[in-house]
Design a protein around this motif. Structure first.
Motif, PDB file in Angstrom:
ATOM      1  N   ALA A 120       0.824  -1.209   0.000  1.00  0.00           N
ATOM      2  CA  ALA A 120       0.000   0.000   0.000  1.00  0.00           C
ATOM      3  C   ALA A 120       0.857   1.258   0.000  1.00  0.00           C
ATOM      4  O   ALA A 120       0.588   2.215  -0.733  1.00  0.00           O
ATOM      5  CB  ALA A 120      -0.935  -0.003   1.200  1.00  0.00           C
ATOM      6  N   LEU A 121       1.917   1.278   0.815  1.00  0.00           N
ATOM      7  CA  LEU A 121       2.745   2.471   0.918  1.00  0.00           C
ATOM      8  C   LEU A 121       3.600   2.704  -0.324  1.00  0.00           C
ATOM      9  O   LEU A 121       3.961   3.844  -0.621  1.00  0.00           O
ATOM     10  CB  LEU A 121       3.644   2.369   2.156  1.00  0.00           C
ATOM     11  N   VAL A 122       3.913   1.646  -1.049  1.00  0.00           N
ATOM     12  CA  VAL A 122       4.659   1.807  -2.297  1.00  0.00           C
ATOM     13  C   VAL A 122       3.712   2.186  -3.437  1.00  0.00           C
ATOM     14  O   VAL A 122       3.948   3.159  -4.164  1.00  0.00           O
ATOM     15  CB  VAL A 122       5.437   0.519  -2.646  1.00  0.00           C
ATOM     16  N   ILE A 123       2.614   1.439  -3.581  1.00  0.00           N
ATOM     17  CA  ILE A 123       1.651   1.723  -4.659  1.00  0.00           C
ATOM     18  C   ILE A 123       1.051   3.116  -4.495  1.00  0.00           C
ATOM     19  O   ILE A 123       0.898   3.868  -5.458  1.00  0.00           O
ATOM     20  CB  ILE A 123       0.534   0.659  -4.671  1.00  0.00           C
ATOM     21  N   ARG A 125       2.174   5.839  -3.430  1.00  0.00           N
ATOM     22  CA  ARG A 125       3.027   6.950  -3.852  1.00  0.00           C
ATOM     23  C   ARG A 125       2.780   7.359  -5.296  1.00  0.00           C
ATOM     24  O   ARG A 125       2.979   8.514  -5.670  1.00  0.00           O
ATOM     25  CB  ARG A 125       4.495   6.560  -3.714  1.00  0.00           C
ATOM     26  N   PHE A 126       2.351   6.429  -6.124  1.00  0.00           N
ATOM     27  CA  PHE A 126       2.193   6.707  -7.545  1.00  0.00           C
ATOM     28  C   PHE A 126       0.789   7.175  -7.902  1.00  0.00           C
ATOM     29  O   PHE A 126       0.496   7.378  -9.078  1.00  0.00           O
ATOM     30  CB  PHE A 126       2.551   5.456  -8.356  1.00  0.00           C
ATOM     31  N   VAL A 127      -0.085   7.332  -6.907  1.00  0.00           N
ATOM     32  CA  VAL A 127      -1.469   7.737  -7.165  1.00  0.00           C
ATOM     33  C   VAL A 127      -1.684   9.160  -6.662  1.00  0.00           C
ATOM     34  O   VAL A 127      -1.580   9.412  -5.461  1.00  0.00           O
ATOM     35  CB  VAL A 127      -2.463   6.784  -6.484  1.00  0.00           C
ATOM     36  N   VAL A 154      10.950   3.325   0.870  1.00  0.00           N
ATOM     37  CA  VAL A 154      11.064   2.611  -0.415  1.00  0.00           C
ATOM     38  C   VAL A 154      10.163   3.256  -1.460  1.00  0.00           C
ATOM     39  O   VAL A 154      10.583   3.542  -2.586  1.00  0.00           O
ATOM     40  CB  VAL A 154      10.705   1.120  -0.244  1.00  0.00           C
ATOM     41  N   GLY A 155       8.906   3.501  -1.092  1.00  0.00           N
ATOM     42  CA  GLY A 155       7.964   4.107  -2.030  1.00  0.00           C
ATOM     43  C   GLY A 155       8.370   5.509  -2.446  1.00  0.00           C
ATOM     44  O   GLY A 155       8.311   5.859  -3.633  1.00  0.00           O
ATOM     45  N   GLY A 156       8.805   6.332  -1.473  1.00  0.00           N
ATOM     46  CA  GLY A 156       9.182   7.706  -1.780  1.00  0.00           C
ATOM     47  C   GLY A 156      10.396   7.795  -2.683  1.00  0.00           C
ATOM     48  O   GLY A 156      10.417   8.583  -3.636  1.00  0.00           O
ATOM     49  N   VAL A 157      11.403   6.988  -2.406  1.00  0.00           N
ATOM     50  CA  VAL A 157      12.608   7.002  -3.237  1.00  0.00           C
ATOM     51  C   VAL A 157      12.306   6.454  -4.633  1.00  0.00           C
ATOM     52  O   VAL A 157      12.730   7.034  -5.647  1.00  0.00           O
ATOM     53  CB  VAL A 157      13.736   6.192  -2.557  1.00  0.00           C
ATOM     54  N   LEU A 158      11.566   5.359  -4.690  1.00  0.00           N
ATOM     55  CA  LEU A 158      11.237   4.760  -5.995  1.00  0.00           C
ATOM     56  C   LEU A 158      10.429   5.721  -6.853  1.00  0.00           C
ATOM     57  O   LEU A 158      10.718   5.913  -8.044  1.00  0.00           O
ATOM     58  CB  LEU A 158      10.460   3.461  -5.769  1.00  0.00           C
TER      59      LEU A 158
END
Length: 219
Positions: A120-123, A125-127, A154-158
């Protein structure tokens, strides 16, 4: 001094460069309602384009500075958003009358429940919109601090590095691309809205009543 429009990516980058990017990404990543009105995707991508020079022109921004500021803004903003959420965030979110905020909060809660903290925290970030409320919602729901910090980092850097490097790669491949930043921003906005449109379509299909099969017990 010329006034700077914080919602205009070109204006922010021209006036403040990488530090302006850091400030806007920080705010968009965790300052709730304020973040809804700030560019995220539409700031990172053009910043990457401006880092690519050509034979006729030197880069307008330094790539390492932009990448560092993008990552720091995203991660620090996520942490502040979590702190806001964990200290009275649920009460603050429940009081808002903004329909966009309420809808984003509901999607954030659903995303955390459906996919777990990591995904959830990675996905999220892109929404667009969702990434602004996701971290305060995580804090309000009591997501454990250590996994939150790991996965939001991880999400923020990616997210930040992918968009910056995509802009840089495109700018390096096509000289004078920086002259077309406005159409590029429009394309990035359209692409960033795709996850919202897909999610809205799924929600609409889920709400649609199913018709009884012919010959069933109700026929």
């Amino acid at each position: 001094m010329t006034a700077v429009n914080p919602m205009d990516s070109a204006s922010v980058l021209a006036a403040f460069g990488a530090l302006g990017l850091l400030a806007v990404i920080f705010a968009e990543s965790g300052l709730l309602v304020v973040g809804f009105f700030l560019p995220g995707d539409t700031l990172l991508f053009p910043a990457g384009v401006l880092c690519a020079g050509s034979a006729q022109q030197d880069p307008r921004l330094e790539l390492w500075q932009v990448m560092l500021c993008g990552a720091v803004g995203a991660v620090a903003g996520g942490e502040v958003g979590y702190l806001i959420g964990s200290h009275g965030g649920r009460r603050l979110l429940s009081r808002t009358s903004n329909r966009r905020v309420k809808g984003a909060v509901a999607r954030a809660e659903d995303l955390l429940a459906r996919y777990g903290y990591g995904k959830a925290l990675v996905i999220g970030r892109f929404v667009p919109l969702l990434r602004t409320v996701l971290h305060p919602v995580a804090g309000a729901l009591g997501v454990p601090r250590r996994p939150f910090t790991v996965w939001q980092t991880v999400g923020g850097v990616l997210w930040s590095q992918t968009l910056i490097l995509a802009g840089y790669t495109l700018g390096a491949s096509f000289p004078h691309l920086d002259e077309y930043l406005l159409p590029l921003v429009a394309v990035v906005v359209a692409l960033s809205m795709l996850p919202l449109l897909i999610e809205a379509g799924r929600a609409h299909r889920a709400r649609r009543p199913t018709r009884p099969c012919p010959g069933g017990p109700d026929s």
